[in-house]
Structures are given as C-alpha cells and as structure tokens.
Design a protein around this motif. Structure first.
Motif, PDB file in Angstrom:
ATOM      1  N   GLY B 126       0.778  -1.230   0.000  1.00  8.73           N
ATOM      2  CA  GLY B 126       0.000   0.000   0.000  1.00  8.73           C
ATOM      3  C   GLY B 126       0.814   1.288   0.000  1.00  8.73           C
ATOM      4  O   GLY B 126       0.599   2.156  -0.843  1.00  8.73           O
ATOM      5  N   GLU B 129       1.987   3.100  -3.264  1.00  8.24           N
ATOM      6  CA  GLU B 129       1.084   3.571  -4.302  1.00  8.24           C
ATOM      7  C   GLU B 129       1.136   5.087  -4.459  1.00  8.24           C
ATOM      8  O   GLU B 129       1.153   5.600  -5.582  1.00  8.24           O
ATOM      9  N   ARG B 133       1.672   6.582  -8.334  1.00  7.85           N
ATOM     10  CA  ARG B 133       0.586   7.090  -9.184  1.00  7.85           C
ATOM     11  C   ARG B 133       0.999   8.333  -9.976  1.00  7.85           C
ATOM     12  O   ARG B 133       0.730   8.404 -11.175  1.00  7.85           O
ATOM     13  N   THR B 149      -6.542   1.129  -2.645  1.00  8.17           N
ATOM     14  CA  THR B 149      -6.206   2.550  -2.556  1.00  8.17           C
ATOM     15  C   THR B 149      -6.812   3.160  -1.300  1.00  8.17           C
ATOM     16  O   THR B 149      -7.498   2.485  -0.530  1.00  8.17           O
ATOM     17  N   LEU B 153      -6.086   9.274  -2.098  1.00  9.62           N
ATOM     18  CA  LEU B 153      -5.591   9.069  -3.465  1.00  9.62           C
ATOM     19  C   LEU B 153      -6.756   8.975  -4.438  1.00  9.62           C
ATOM     20  O   LEU B 153      -6.685   9.454  -5.566  1.00  9.62           O
ATOM     21  N   ARG B 154      -7.837   8.353  -3.985  1.00 10.51           N
ATOM     22  CA  ARG B 154      -9.012   8.212  -4.843  1.00 10.51           C
ATOM     23  C   ARG B 154      -9.509   9.601  -5.243  1.00 10.51           C
ATOM     24  O   ARG B 154      -9.911   9.826  -6.385  1.00 10.51           O
ATOM     25  N   ASN B 163      -7.329   0.132  -9.739  1.00  8.48           N
ATOM     26  CA  ASN B 163      -6.981  -0.775  -8.648  1.00  8.48           C
ATOM     27  C   ASN B 163      -7.624  -2.139  -8.845  1.00  8.48           C
ATOM     28  O   ASN B 163      -8.730  -2.244  -9.368  1.00  8.48           O
ATOM     29  N   GLU B 386     -11.987   1.223  -9.271  1.00  8.25           N
ATOM     30  CA  GLU B 386     -11.727   0.068  -8.419  1.00  8.25           C
ATOM     31  C   GLU B 386     -12.529  -1.141  -8.868  1.00  8.25           C
ATOM     32  O   GLU B 386     -12.077  -2.269  -8.743  1.00  8.25           O
TER      33      GLU B 386
END
Lengths: 293, 410
Positions: B126, B129, B133, B149, B153-154, B163, B386
């Motif tokens: 994790g 990431e 990105r 995620t 970040l989303r 993801n 996702e």
C-alpha cells in the motif's frame, strides 16, 4: 489503568527485556575479549530461530535435538565469522571491522532469505501455552523460560570469567593482548571462543524468542539493534549491565506502549537512551573498556 | 597459522554442506525467476507488446511478491501459447520495488522510459502507491495497481491508475455481513496504523451506526512492526471490560494476527474475533495454530475453490487458475496471485481492443465491463477505478489451519 494491568505490562517488559539482555550479552562477550563490535549479533539470533524451525518442521528432528543442532550450527557460523572476516582484519581500524561485521550481517540475512523465503515462522512453546494466572495477571510459561535462560547465561558467564582458568585467559586477552601472548595464551583462540560463546547465546535467545513471536530472515536486525541499545544503556562492556540495560529497555517500552499512544513506543525508548547517556555517559553501571570488570 | 587455516577450511566445508542441504530441501523455484524478458514467443513474426510488473522480490514482504510475478508469467505464457494478441506476443518485464518507495519509483520509471512498456501492474504494498501514481500519470501509462487505494488518493481522480484490490467499502460491506450474520450489535475495533485500515474503520463506524451496530475503536492504532502485543492487548482488555462488546474486529496486520490472538487468549480476553481480507492467505498458518481457530474473515474466493456454489460465475475461472498455478509453482494459489492474473488479463483485453497505444489502452481498461476474474467481477467506470464490490468477497472461518468457506457476501 488498573494495578493488575500495570503488572501485566511489567511482565511483558521483563520478558522482552530478558531477550534484549541476552542479545546484549552476546555483544558484550565479544567486545570484552576483542574490542570488536559485532553487528552480526542479531543474525545469530535469527539463525538460531530459523534453523530450529527448519530442523523441527522440515527435517522432523525432535524439538530438543533440533534446538541443539541449531545452536551447534550457529556456533560454527560464529567461529567462521571470526576466522574468515574478523581474524584477517585484526590490524585494520575499528571502523573497517564494524563495516565488515555489517557486511557479514547482510550476507547471513540474504542467505536466510534464499534458504527459507521470507515467510515468518514460529516454534511451539516449550511447555504449552496455558498461562499461569497470578490473580489477574497472566504469565506465559515461555516468559519464565526466557527469564530463566537470561539468568542462567548471566551466571554461567560470570562463573566462566571469574572462576576458571579459561575465563582468566579470556580476561587476560582482553586486558593486555601482548602480555597475554607472551605468557603463552593463544589470543586468537580466545577471541575465537568469544565468538563461539556469543553465537551460542544469540542462538539460544533466538530459539527461545521464536516460541513467542514469529520470526523471519529480517528479525535479526530488530533484535540486534535493541540488544546493542541495551548493551550501551547498561554500561558498555559489562555483562550484568547488559542484562540490566535489556530489562530497562524492555520495561520502558512496554509501559510507554501501554500507557501512551503505541506509536510513541520506540520514540520513548530512544529518548530514555539519550537522557541516560546525556546524564550518565557511561551507562547505568558505568562503561568498562575491553577487559575491565 | 597452518593449524588455523586448516580449521578455516574444515569450517567452510561444513557450512557449505549445511547450506547445500537446506537449499536442496526448499521448494522448487519457478522456472522464470530473473528480471530478464520472460517469454520467447512462438509467434516471432510480429513485434512483442511489453507489459511491466513491479513487485517486491527482496525484503520482508518478498514472500508474497513472488506470487505476483509467478502468476503474471503463467498468464503471459498462456496468452502467448494461444497466439498472443492478434499475433503479437506479450513480453513481460519484471522489476523489484524492494518494498521501498524510492526504489519503486526508479523501477517504474525504468519500465516506462527505458523498456517502453505499454502498461504496468503492481505493487501490492500500500504505502508505495502514493509515490507511484504521479509517475504513471506524468508518463501517461496505464497502471493497474494491485494494492487497495485510500480515500486521499481516490480523490485525486488519476486517469491512468486502476486498482485490483477491493476498496474499503467492499471490506466494510463484508464485515457488516459477518456482524449481522452473528447478530452482533456492539463490537470493539483494533487496528494497525495503516491508512487503508484506518479509513476502513472510519467507514465501518458510520455504516454500522446506520444499521444499529455500535463499533468502538481503540483510539491507539497498533504499530505494524510491533513484536510483542501485550501493551495493545492490555488496552483492548480494558476496553472490553468497560464496554462489553460481543466481538472484536481486528485490522491488525496479518503477520501480527497470530500474536494478537495468542496474547488475547493469554490475557483472558475471550471474545470472537473478526479480521480482514489480507489475512486470508495460507501463510498465516506457518506462524500460528490453535489460537487461530474460530477467527472469522472476509477473503478472496480463490481460497474456497471447489467449495464455491456452482451458481458462482467466478468458480470456473478460479478452478482453472488454481489448477494451472499450483501445477506450475507447487504453492497454493493466493489472493495476490489471483490479483496479478486478473491485472494481466485486464491489460491483455485492453491491448486486444486498443493496440500499442497507451492512451487507447487506458480508455479500453476504463471500459472493462463484466470481466470475470479470480478476485472479482470487474466493472471499471470513469468515476470508479476500483471496479469490484463486496460481492467479490467470501467469508471464511479458520478451523484447524484451514480456511473453511462459509458463504459469499451478498
């Protein structure tokens, strides 16, 4: 927090502290005899644990045999480290020696990674995991084993150093290598013995520990570092100091994790170290150079 | 001196023998294990399409990182044997991220700039990431991320990152399924200090409250690297004594889960425990035994395999994958292996539609609908990168070092 829970934290602290103390004893034994800080000490702990796991679960040896064989192999590794890395560098500077032992540490770690992958593995507890209840406080039998082990090793090292000719030779080697050589003591062989003893202590610590927490190839680093801190904390170079330093570190860690937000655990432990070294630069018992005590 | 060197030789030989012995006993290594191009295509005529894999092959988490590489190699071999993508073989390039953000960024940049891959999959750790990105975004390269995620970040709405792992809403949905299935109305929570899990517990508290379930989370997160959990469990014990919850939901990292349960038992915190999907991996049983019995958890359906009901659309895919993966590697197929398989196939499907054009591949990945994978049925949308929901989870109970399939989350 209730009194029972505080006692519970104390038990946890003493248990981990005994482990740190054992690792610290390994550091001190080598340092006292040779002046070398062996940063591969944590790897002896890891090897002791993982070799026992391997011999027990893959080679199907009975538990005591697996433990004994593992300790013997780790002792051989310890002697090999001395023979192939430390002995040829005896004339080099301390910094080079520290670098060399760090290299040994990386070498052993990565061999362990290749041999056993990185999956953590644990050993069964020596005598079951039914806790002994003292009022509201529970003590796991394995904790008692670890504490007993630390005490036995400490006493054995004390007797060895102070009551035997062999121990006197080691002390002589540490105090004045040249004079020791002149009276016929093989200083090289004494230092080799100190590596063997340290490796054995480390391996025992590892296999006692693996019965409480899962270990993998990288676990040695954590315990090596904590053991080093304990040795410094107790007064660099002293066996009793090493165990005291280990206990102090373990107890401070347990209480700070239990009473404060857990993230501060390491911060508090190292803060205590800084404070002690600031006000008492020689550690709790006062440092001894190679050979004093 | 001569005596010393003789001892050295004897010791060296002894060590050599012991190392050899242990090496011979260890599991057979997968055939493709270097970071060289993995596949020589049967269809040499057309130019290969390059796909990058970024995974952890060194460092403590490496033991699961290998699963990702091996599953990717397996899928690429299968696709190439069937003629590749319209005759173009896939060439797989594997980089080690070492579990370290700076190494991962270097690896990703190398894959994109030097190796000129068309798309990348990985990592499963994790914390990597967040630094990766922006690289994929800047280089405009489709990036199918295996790890879950986090809300922060989303919210950035990256165009190129997708993801594979379930979002926290799926985990919370599965947890609520377990809580309601056992008619719990008040539970305690304990979690590692990990943004994914902290976000999951926050969401669990809100959603559970709406359904009349109270979740009291221990205010202190557990240090993920803690060795001894007695202090944490002592705090949990106080919470349990005070609030009398019916169960504990644990977001403690899987490597510490056996220690957590053992310590709870030792300190007399006898309470049903529910943990989360990352623990649904057989490696759990190398560390713990009886104390794990009764542990409830959501997890990928790959663990259930044959036990899944026939109505389950993923069943055929899972059984086929398990057979091939286990036949080749000799290891049980883990959820992460399945994730990697899905990522490669999603990229391959997009390549089929888009050809070697990174922007078009991105668009095609975003249009993935009803892709039946091992980890779930994927439906990516412009506002949902996702693609899977709680229905992709199954619920398991641990019994005698096995994950016993209970039901699929509905």
């Amino acid at each position: 927090m209730s009194a029972a829970n505080l006692l519970q934290l104390l038990v946890a602290g003493i248990t981990m502290g005994a482990v740190y103390g054992l690792v610290a004893l390994g550091f001190v034994t080598i340092y006292r005899c040779s002046g070398v800080v062996n940063f591969a000490q944590g790897e002896f702990v890891m090897l002791g644990a993982l070799l026992t796991v391997y011999l027990l679960k893959v080679a199907y040896l009975p538990y005591p045999a697996a433990a004994a064989v593992a300790v013997v192999i780790v002792v051989l590794v310890g002697v090999l480290v001395y023979q192939m890395v430390v002995a040829p560098l005896r004339q080099a500077s301390v910094l080079s020696l520290i670098m060399a032992t760090l290299g040994v540490s990386l070498f052993i770690q990565n061999d362990a990674l290749v041999a056993w992958s990185a999956r953590p593995a644990a050993l069964p507890p020596f005598s079951g995991d039914i806790p002994i209840r003292l009022g509201e406080v529970s003590v796991v039998p394995q904790s008692l084993w670890v504490i007993l082990m630390a005490a036995v090793v400490l006493v054995a090292l004390y007797l060895l150093n102070n009551r035997t000719l062999f121990g006197k030779k080691m002390t002589a080697t540490a105090t004045q290598p040249l004079a020791a050589g002149l009276v016929g003591i093989s200083t090289g062989s004494m230092i080799r013995w100190s590596f063997a003893i340290s490796a054995a202590v480390g391996a025992f610590a590892g296999l006692f520990l693996a019965a409480m927490v899962p270990m993998n190839f990288a676990s040695g680093t954590t315990f090596g570092l904590k053991g080093f801190v304990a040795a410094v904390l107790g007064g660099w170079g002293k066996s009793t100091g090493a165990v005291l330093g280990g206990l102090a570190l373990g107890i401070v860690e347990a209480f700070s994790a239990g009473l404060l937000p857990t993230g501060y655990k390491d911060a508090i432990a190292f803060l205590v170290l800084i404070l002690i070294l600031y006000y008492r630069p020689t550690g709790i018992l006062g440092a001894s150079l190679a050979g004093a005590e | 001196m001569r005596k010393q060197s003789r001892i050295t030789v004897i010791l060296a030989v002894l060590l050599g023998i012991s190392l050899l012995l242990s090496a011979c006993q260890s599991a057979p290594a997968p055939s493709a294990s270097s970071s060289k191009p993995e596949e020589k295509a049967k269809t040499e005529s057309k130019e290969p399409y390059k796909i990058g894999v970024l995974t952890t092959l060194t460092g403590p988490p490496a033991f699961v990182g290998n699963d990702i590489r091996d599953a990717a190699v397996l899928e690429v071999e299968r696709i190439n044997a069937a003629g590749g993508i319209d005759g173009h073989p896939i060439e797989l390039l594997v980089e080690d991220d070492g579990g370290d953000p700076s190494k991962a960024v270097t690896g990703l940049t190398k894959l994109i700039r030097q190796d000129k891959v068309l798309a990348v999959t990985g990592p499963f750790i994790g914390p990597l990431e967040a630094s990766l990105r922006p690289v994929a975004e800047r280089e405009q390269t489709p990036f199918v991320v295996i790890c879950p995620t986090i809300p922060e970040l989303r919210a950035k709405k990256d165009k190129y990152a997708f993801n594979i792992a379930q979002p926290e809403s799926a985990r919370v949905g599965a947890w609520l399924d377990i809580l309601k299935g056992n008619k719990y109305t008040k539970v305690a929570g304990i979690t590692s200090n990990d943004p994914v899990l902290l976000a999951s517990f926050k969401l669990l508290q809100t959603e559970a409250r709406a359904q009349g379930i109270e979740v009291i989370v221990l205010p202190d997160a557990v240090d993920p690297n803690a060795v001894d959990l007695t202090p944490e469990v002592t705090k949990l014990k106080e919470l349990v004594a005070r609030e009398k919850p019916q169960a504990v939901v644990s977001g403690v990292w899987p490597p510490s889960t056996p220690t957590l349960l053992k310590t709870m038992k030792q300190l007399g915190v006898e309470i049903p425990t529910i943990t989360y999907d990352a623990a649904a991996d057989p490696f759990l049983f190398a560390m713990g035994g009886d104390e794990l019995n009764g542990l409830l958890l959501p997890g990928g359906k790959v663990l259930a395999g044959e036990a899944l009901p026939d109505s389950e659309p993923q069943k055929a895919v899972i059984i086929d994958f398990k057979k091939r993966y286990e036949g080749k590697t000799g290891r049980p197929a883990s959820a992460l292996a399945g994730d990697s398989r899905d990522a490669i196939n999603i990229i391959a499907n997009a390549l089929k539609v888009a050809g070697p054009d990174k922007a078009k591949i991105r668009d095609a990945v975003e249009k993935t609908t009803n892709f039946v994978g091992v980890n779930g049925v994927y439906n990516y949308k412009p506002d949902d990168h996702e693609g899977v929901s709680k229905e992709s989870f199954a619920i398991y109970e641990v019994k005698d070092k096995k994950f016993v399939f209970l039901r699929v989350v509905k």
